[in-house]
Design a protein around this motif. Structure first.
Motif, PDB file in Angstrom:
ATOM      1  N   GLN A 141       0.834  -1.080   0.118  1.00  0.00           N
ATOM      2  CA  GLN A 141       0.005   0.017  -0.096  1.00  0.00           C
ATOM      3  C   GLN A 141       0.721   1.188   0.131  1.00  0.00           C
ATOM      4  OE1 GLN A 141      -2.459  -1.154   3.208  1.00  0.00           O
ATOM      5  NE2 GLN A 141      -4.069  -1.284   2.048  1.00  0.00           N
ATOM      6  N   ASP A 142       2.105   1.126  -0.410  1.00  0.00           N
ATOM      7  CA  ASP A 142       3.076   2.251  -0.362  1.00  0.00           C
ATOM      8  C   ASP A 142       2.641   3.099  -1.559  1.00  0.00           C
ATOM      9  OD1 ASP A 142       5.538   1.386  -2.120  1.00  0.00           O
ATOM     10  OD2 ASP A 142       4.438  -0.196  -1.105  1.00  0.00           O
ATOM     11  N   PRO A 143       3.017   4.268  -1.645  1.00  0.00           N
ATOM     12  CA  PRO A 143       2.577   5.102  -2.687  1.00  0.00           C
ATOM     13  C   PRO A 143       3.312   4.391  -4.241  1.00  0.00           C
ATOM     14  CG  PRO A 143       3.832   6.490  -1.151  1.00  0.00           C
ATOM     15  CD  PRO A 143       3.957   4.901  -0.639  1.00  0.00           C
ATOM     16  N   LEU A 144       4.234   3.678  -4.011  1.00  0.00           N
ATOM     17  CA  LEU A 144       4.956   3.310  -5.201  1.00  0.00           C
ATOM     18  C   LEU A 144       4.333   2.039  -5.929  1.00  0.00           C
ATOM     19  CD1 LEU A 144       8.691   3.246  -4.248  1.00  0.00           C
ATOM     20  CD2 LEU A 144       7.484   5.237  -5.331  1.00  0.00           C
ATOM     21  N   ALA A 145       3.451   1.377  -4.864  1.00  0.00           N
ATOM     22  CA  ALA A 145       2.995   0.029  -5.210  1.00  0.00           C
ATOM     23  C   ALA A 145       1.989   0.007  -6.343  1.00  0.00           C
ATOM     24  CB  ALA A 145       1.866  -0.486  -4.091  1.00  0.00           C
ATOM     25  N   GLY A 146       1.097   1.017  -6.576  1.00  0.00           N
ATOM     26  CA  GLY A 146       0.275   1.051  -7.695  1.00  0.00           C
ATOM     27  C   GLY A 146       1.031   0.713  -9.084  1.00  0.00           C
ATOM     28  N   ARG A 147       2.023   1.732  -9.306  1.00  0.00           N
ATOM     29  CA  ARG A 147       2.738   1.657 -10.585  1.00  0.00           C
ATOM     30  C   ARG A 147       3.199   0.410 -10.775  1.00  0.00           C
ATOM     31  NH1 ARG A 147       6.370   6.066 -11.856  1.00  0.00           N
ATOM     32  NH2 ARG A 147       6.381   5.282 -13.759  1.00  0.00           N
ATOM     33  N   ILE A 148       3.766  -0.322  -9.640  1.00  0.00           N
ATOM     34  CA  ILE A 148       4.558  -1.480  -9.599  1.00  0.00           C
ATOM     35  C   ILE A 148       3.527  -2.728 -10.078  1.00  0.00           C
ATOM     36  CG2 ILE A 148       5.825  -3.054  -8.069  1.00  0.00           C
ATOM     37  CD1 ILE A 148       7.069  -0.586  -6.570  1.00  0.00           C
ATOM     38  N   VAL A 149       2.523  -2.571  -9.562  1.00  0.00           N
ATOM     39  CA  VAL A 149       1.579  -3.881  -9.881  1.00  0.00           C
ATOM     40  C   VAL A 149       1.075  -3.589 -11.270  1.00  0.00           C
ATOM     41  CG1 VAL A 149      -0.742  -4.859  -9.252  1.00  0.00           C
ATOM     42  CG2 VAL A 149       0.809  -4.045  -7.428  1.00  0.00           C
ATOM     43  N   ALA A 150       0.982  -2.431 -11.683  1.00  0.00           N
ATOM     44  CA  ALA A 150       0.578  -2.297 -13.100  1.00  0.00           C
ATOM     45  C   ALA A 150       1.788  -2.283 -14.183  1.00  0.00           C
ATOM     46  CB  ALA A 150      -0.153  -1.033 -13.172  1.00  0.00           C
ATOM     47  N   ALA A 151       2.788  -2.217 -13.699  1.00  0.00           N
ATOM     48  CA  ALA A 151       4.032  -2.265 -14.833  1.00  0.00           C
ATOM     49  C   ALA A 151       4.132  -3.493 -15.544  1.00  0.00           C
ATOM     50  CB  ALA A 151       5.286  -1.830 -13.895  1.00  0.00           C
ATOM     51  N   ASP A 152       4.464  -3.180 -16.715  1.00  0.00           N
ATOM     52  CA  ASP A 152       4.663  -4.531 -17.718  1.00  0.00           C
ATOM     53  C   ASP A 152       6.137  -4.866 -17.597  1.00  0.00           C
ATOM     54  OD1 ASP A 152       2.207  -5.275 -18.366  1.00  0.00           O
ATOM     55  OD2 ASP A 152       1.978  -4.007 -19.959  1.00  0.00           O
ATOM     56  N   ALA A 153       7.002  -4.011 -17.298  1.00  0.00           N
ATOM     57  CA  ALA A 153       8.379  -4.166 -17.523  1.00  0.00           C
ATOM     58  C   ALA A 153       9.169  -3.806 -16.183  1.00  0.00           C
ATOM     59  CB  ALA A 153       8.826  -3.422 -18.562  1.00  0.00           C
ATOM     60  N   MET A 154      10.284  -3.979 -16.172  1.00  0.00           N
ATOM     61  CA  MET A 154      11.149  -3.279 -15.050  1.00  0.00           C
ATOM     62  C   MET A 154      10.930  -1.967 -14.899  1.00  0.00           C
ATOM     63  SD  MET A 154      15.012  -3.995 -14.173  1.00  0.00           S
ATOM     64  CE  MET A 154      14.749  -5.851 -14.320  1.00  0.00           C
ATOM     65  N   LEU A 155      10.852  -1.657 -13.507  1.00  0.00           N
ATOM     66  CA  LEU A 155      10.361  -0.211 -13.186  1.00  0.00           C
ATOM     67  C   LEU A 155      11.336   0.183 -12.016  1.00  0.00           C
ATOM     68  CD1 LEU A 155       8.301   1.894 -13.662  1.00  0.00           C
ATOM     69  CD2 LEU A 155       7.129   1.097 -11.555  1.00  0.00           C
ATOM     70  N   VAL A 156      12.083   1.343 -12.162  1.00  0.00           N
ATOM     71  CA  VAL A 156      12.809   1.903 -11.356  1.00  0.00           C
ATOM     72  C   VAL A 156      12.155   3.244 -10.745  1.00  0.00           C
ATOM     73  CG1 VAL A 156      15.088   2.965 -10.980  1.00  0.00           C
ATOM     74  CG2 VAL A 156      14.835   1.264 -12.497  1.00  0.00           C
ATOM     75  N   GLN A 157      11.977   3.288  -9.409  1.00  0.00           N
ATOM     76  CA  GLN A 157      11.313   4.585  -8.783  1.00  0.00           C
ATOM     77  C   GLN A 157      12.263   5.000  -7.511  1.00  0.00           C
ATOM     78  OE1 GLN A 157       6.799   4.599  -9.023  1.00  0.00           O
ATOM     79  NE2 GLN A 157       7.497   2.433  -8.533  1.00  0.00           N
ATOM     80  N   GLN A 158      12.141   6.237  -7.320  1.00  0.00           N
ATOM     81  CA  GLN A 158      12.969   6.651  -6.327  1.00  0.00           C
ATOM     82  C   GLN A 158      11.963   7.331  -5.305  1.00  0.00           C
ATOM     83  OE1 GLN A 158      16.328   9.127  -7.027  1.00  0.00           O
ATOM     84  NE2 GLN A 158      16.645   9.566  -4.750  1.00  0.00           N
TER      85      GLN A 158
END
Ligand code: C2E
Ligand code: MG
Ligand code: MG
Length: 710
Positions: free
Chosen positions: A125-142
Motif C-alpha cells: 500500500q505504499d505510494p509506489l505500489a500502484g505503478r509497480i503492480v500495473a507495470a509490464d516491465a522493470m520499473l525503477v522509482q525513487q
C-alpha cells in the motif's frame, strides 16, 4: 634629510607603496578566487559523483532484480514458498538492500525475506505500489533516500507476480562523501601550494620594487638632489662646490657634464664681471668698490694686532680747468699719466701690500700697511712727498707741456679713525686742508681742522647753484677822490645770503669757491652783473662817468678764460673798457708772474684798468711791479688801521705812495674808518680813499641814488 612632499624621492616612494598595495590586493583577490573556485569544483564533483553512484546503483540493482526474477520464476510457478524465501533472504543480505518484497499478480505480499513474514498476504500500500503492480516491465522509482527497482515475473503470457528490491542510497551517499573528502583534501593541498607560490611571488615582487626604488634613488634621485644642492651653492657664488661624478654615458651623465660646463662658464663670467666691476676702466687701477672691499678686509685683519694703516688721499689741483679748456680727452690722458706715476711711486716706496685705486674723477687713494713699530708715518710722509714732487713735474699732452699739482691728505688707522668710512672721510678732510694750505702739498689729518674743513665742505656744496637761487648778489662800496672827496666809482663786492646762516663773509666763502673751482663760474656772473650795473650809472658832476672795480681771484687769473669773459662782459653790458677796473691780489700774480703779466697786459690793451689789491700783505717785491704792469695799488686795510698810531705803517704807506706816483700808478687806501686817517692820507697825497668812514658797501639801488645826489 626628510624628503619634501613635492620631491622626486617622495613621489617614487608613494608610487612604490601604491604598487605594493596593488600587488597585495591582487594577491588577495587571486586567493579569494581560488577558494571560491575550490568550492565550485567540489560542488560539480559532488553532482557528478552523485549521478554516477545513482547510475551504478541503478545498473547493479537492475541486474540483481533481473537475476532474482530469473531465480524466482520457478519457485513462484510451483509456489515453493521456502525457495522463494531463500532467494529473498539471500537478496536481502546483499549490502545496501533495504527490503525485498515478492508479490503475487494481485500485488499481495508473498515474502519479504523474513522468517515469519508478518506482512504475508497483505497488499502493498505504499505510494509506489500502484505503478509497480500495473507495470509490464522493470520499473525503477525513487522514494526519499531509497531506490526502488521492481519487475513482474512471468511464465509465457502468465503473470505470476513480481519482485521488488529497495536499495538504500545512504551508503551511496557515504561513498560520495568519502570521494568528495579526498577531493577536497587534494584541492586544498593544491591551493596551499598555490598560495605559497602567490605569497612568494608577492614577496619577490616586493623585493624587486624595493631594490628598484633603491637603484632609482641611487642612480637618479640622489644625483639630481646633489645637482640641486650644487645649483643652490653656485647661486650663492660658491663655484668650487663639487658636482656628483656620474660616469655613465646616459642622459644623466650628459646632464651632469652640461651642468659642470655651465658652472665653469658662470664662474668665468662672474670673474669677468668682478674684474669689470672692481677695476677702473680708464686707468686699470682698482676702483672705489674694490678699494672699499680691500680696506674693509685690511681693517678686519688689523683688528687687535696693533698694526697700522695709512690712507693717502690724492686729488689733482685744478683738474677741472683741464677738462674745461682742453677737453675731456685731454683730461683722460692726464688721469692715465697720473695713475701710472702714482703706481710707479707706490711700487718703489709703498711695499708689497700697498693698494692703489682711483675713486673717481681726479681722486686717487693709496693704502699703506705697517706692523707695530715699523714707522708708518715716516713711510707715508716719504711717499706723499715723492707723490707731490713727481706729480708736479710737467706732463706732455699732445706735444704741450702741462704743469699740475696734487694735494695729498693722510689719515692713519687707528690714530685718526677706526673704521673704513671714517678713515676715508679723514683722508678727504686732510686733502682739503692741503688744498687750503696752498695746494701741491700734503697734510696729515688733524682733529682741530676737522670742523673747519667740514664747514667748508658743506659751504662748497651749498654754494653750487646759489646764484641761480638768488642767494648771491652784489653790493657797491663807493670810492672817493682824496683831494675833494668827490665820488669816483665803486668796488663791486659779492654777498651771500645763506638761507640758514644768514650773511656769510666773502672772506669765508670766496676761498671755498676758489678752491672748488666754482669761482670761475661765479666770477663770470659777477663781472657781467657789475658791468651791466655800472653801464647804467649817470654822469658825475665833472662830466666823467663812475668806474666799477671788480675783484678777480687768483684762480680766475690763472684760467685761460678770463680774457674772453671780460671782453664778453664789456660787450654785453656796453660798458666802456676804461670804466672797468680789475682788482687782482699780489699773491695771485706772484704764483705765475709770466702768465699774469701777459694776461694783464692784454687786458690793459683793451682799455681795462688793473689794480693790485691788498698791497703790502703778500711778499711781492717792487721787482714784480716792474714786470707786471698795473694802473693802481690798493693799500691793504691793515696798514690804514694803525696809520695814526704806528709810525712804521705811516712810513710804509707814504713810501708806497711816493714810489707809485713815481711810476705813474694811482694809490687807493682802503679801510678808512676815521677822519684822522682820511686827513693824513690827503696830506700825503693819496689818490683815492674807500672805507666805512666814507661809506659802507651799498645795495645797487642805494648806490645809484648816491650817484644822483653827488
Ligand atoms: P677786498 O677786495 O680787499 O675788499 C675790501 C673789503 O674791505 C670788503 O670786505 C669791504 O667791505 C671791507 N671794507 C671796506 N671798508 C672798510 C672799513 O672801513 N673797515 C673794515 N673793517 N672793512 C672795510 P668784504 O666785502 O667782506 O670782502 C672781503 C674780500 O672778499 C674782498 O677783499 C675780496 O678779496 C673778496 N671779495 C669780495 N667780493 C668778491 C668778488 O666779487 N670776487 C672775488 N674774487 N673776491 C671778492
Ligand atoms: Mg678788492
Ligand atoms: Mg683789498
Amino acid at each position: 634629510m626628510r624628503p619634501r612632499r613635492s620631491s622626486l624621492q617622495w613621489r617614487f616612494g608613494v608610487a612604490i607603496a601604491l604598487l605594493l598595495l596593488m600587488m597585495l590586493v591582487l594577491t588577495l583577490a587571486l586567493w579569494f578566487r581560488q577558494t571560491h573556485g575550490e568550492r565550485e569544483t567540489v560542488d560539480i564533483a559532488r553532482q557528478s559523483t552523485h549521478a554516477l553512484l545513482i547510475q551504478q546503483l541503478r545498473e547493479s540493482g537492475k541486474a540483481q532484480v533481473q537475476q532474482l526474477v530469473d531465480s524466482l520464476t520457478n519457485p513462484l510457478y510451483y509456489f515453493d514458498l521456502e525457495d522463494v524465501g531463500n532467494q529473498a533472504r539471500d537478496a536481502l543480505r546483499t549490502p545496501g538492500v533495504a527490503y525485498v518484497l515478492v508479490y503475487d499478480s494481485e500485488g499481495r505480499i508473498l515474502h519479504d525475506g523474513s522468517g515469519t513474514i508478518p506482512a504475508y498476504g497483505r497488499p502493498m500500500q505504499d505510494p509506489l505500489a500502484g505503478r509497480i503492480v500495473a507495470a509490464d516491465a522493470m520499473l525503477v522509482q525513487q522514494e526519499g533516500r531509497t531506490l526502488d527497482i521492481s519487475s513482474p515475473i512471468r511464465v509465457g503470457e502468465d503473470r505470476l507476480g513480481g519482485v521488488r528490491v529497495g536499495y538504500s542510497m545512504d551508503s551511496a551517499a557515504r561513498a560520495e562523501e568519502q570521494t568528495l573528502l579526498g577531493l577536497r583534501e587534494r584541492l586544498s593541498d593544491v591551493n596551499r601550494v598555490s598560495l605559497w607560490w602567490l605569497l612568494a611571488m608577492c614577496a619577490g615582487l616586493g623585493v624587486v620594487c624595493v631594490l628598484g626604488a633603491i637603484a632609482l634613488q641611487r642612480m637618479l634621485v640622489e644625483p639630481i638632489r646633489m645637482l640641486g644642492d650644487a645649483a643652490r651653492e653656485i647661486e650663492q657664488g660658491n663655484f668650487s662646490t663639487p658636482i656628483p661624478s656620474v660616469k655613465h654615458d646616459d642622459e644623466l651623465g650628459d646632464l651632469t657634464r652640461a651642468f659642470e660646463h655651465m658652472r665653469d662658464s658662470v664662474a668665468r663670467h662672474d670673474r669677468d664681471m668682478r674684474r669689470v666691476a672692481y677695476s677702473d676702466a680708464l686707468t686699470g687701477l682698482a676702483n672705489r668698490l674694490a678699494f672699499r672691499a680691500a680696506l674693509d678686509q685690511r681693517l678686519r685683519e688689523m683688528h687687535g694686532t696693533g698694526g697700522q694703516l695709512a690712507l693717502l688721499f690724492c686729488d689733482l689741483d685744478d683738474f677741472k680747468s683741464i677738462n674745461d679748456t682742453l677737453g675731456h680727452e685731454a683730461g683722460d690722458d692726464v688721469l692715465v699719466q697720473t695713475a701710472s706715476r702714482i703706481e710707479h711711486a707706490v711700487s718703489m716706496l709703498g711695499g708689497s701690500d700697498a693698494v692703489v685705486a682711483r675713486l673717481g674723477g681726479d681722486e686717487f687713494v693709496i693704502l699703506l700697511e705697517a706692523s707695530p713699530g715699523e714707522g708708518l708715518n715716516e713711510l707715508a710722509t716719504h711717499l706723499a712727498e715723492t707723490l707731490v714732487q713727481d706729480l708736479a713735474s710737467p706732463l706732455m699732452l699732445h706735444g704741450r707741456r702741462l704743469v699740475l699739482g696734487t694735494s695729498v691728505g693722510i689719515a692713519v688707522f687707528p690714530d685718526d679713525a677706526i673704521n673704513a668710512s671714517q678713515l676715508m672721510k679723514c683722508g678727504d678732510i686732510a686733502m682739503y686742508q692741503a688744498k687750503f694750505d696752498g695746494k701741491s702739498c700734503y697734510r696729515f689729518y688733524s682733529r682741530s681742522v676737522d670742523e673747519d674743513a667740514m664747514r667748508r665742505l658743506r659751504f662748497e656744496q651749498e654754494l653750487r647753484g646759489a646764484w641761480e637761487r638768488g642767494e648771491l648778489s652784489m653790493v657797491y662800496q663807493p670810492i672817493y677822490r682824496t683831494q675833494d672827496r668827490a665820488l669816483m666809482g665803486a668796488e663791486a663786492l659779492l654777498r651771500w645770503n645763506h638761507p640758514q646762516e644768514g650773511a656769510i663773509s666773502p672772506d669765508v666763502f670766496v676761498p671755498v669757491a676758489e678752491q672748488s673751482g666754482l669761482i670761475e663760474e661765479i666770477g663770470e656772473r659777477v663781472l657781467l652783473a657789475s658791468c651791466t650795473e655800472a653801464a647804467g650809472w649817470p654822469e658825475l658832476p665833472d662830466g666823467t662817468r663812475p668806474f666799477v672795480s671788480v675783484n678777480v681771484s687768483g684762480r680766475q687769473l690763472r684760467s685761460v678764460g678770463l680774457f674772453s669773459q671780460v671782453s664778453r662782459a664789456l660787450q654785453e653790458s656796453g660798458l666802456p673798457a676804461d670804466r672797468l677796473h680789475l682788482e687782482v691780489t699780489e699773491t695771485a700774480v706772484i704764483r705765475d708772474v709770466a702768465h699774469a703779466a701777459d694776461l694783464l697786459s692784454r687786458l690793459r690793451n683793451l682799455g681795462v684798468r688793473v689794480w693790485l689789491d691788498d698791497f703790502g700783505t703778500g711778499y711781492s717785491s717792487l721787482n714784480h711791479l716792474r714786470r707786471v704792469q698795473v694802473d693802481g695799488l690798493k693799500i691793504d686795510r691793515s696798514f690804514i688801521v694803525d696809520l695814526l698810531e704806528d709810525a712804521g705803517d705811516l712810513a710804509l704807506t707814504s713810501a708806497t705812495m711816493a714810489m707809485a706816483h713815481s711810476l705813474g700808478i694811482v694809490v687807493v687806501a682802503e679801510g678808512v674808518e676815521q677822519r684822522g686817517q682820511y686827513d693824513l692820507l690827503r696830506e700825503r697825497q693819496g689818490d683815492y680813499v674807500q672805507g666805512f668812514w666814507l661809506s659802507e658797501p651799498l645795495a645797487a639801488a642805494e648806490f645809484a641814488r648816491l650817484l644822483v645826489q653827488a
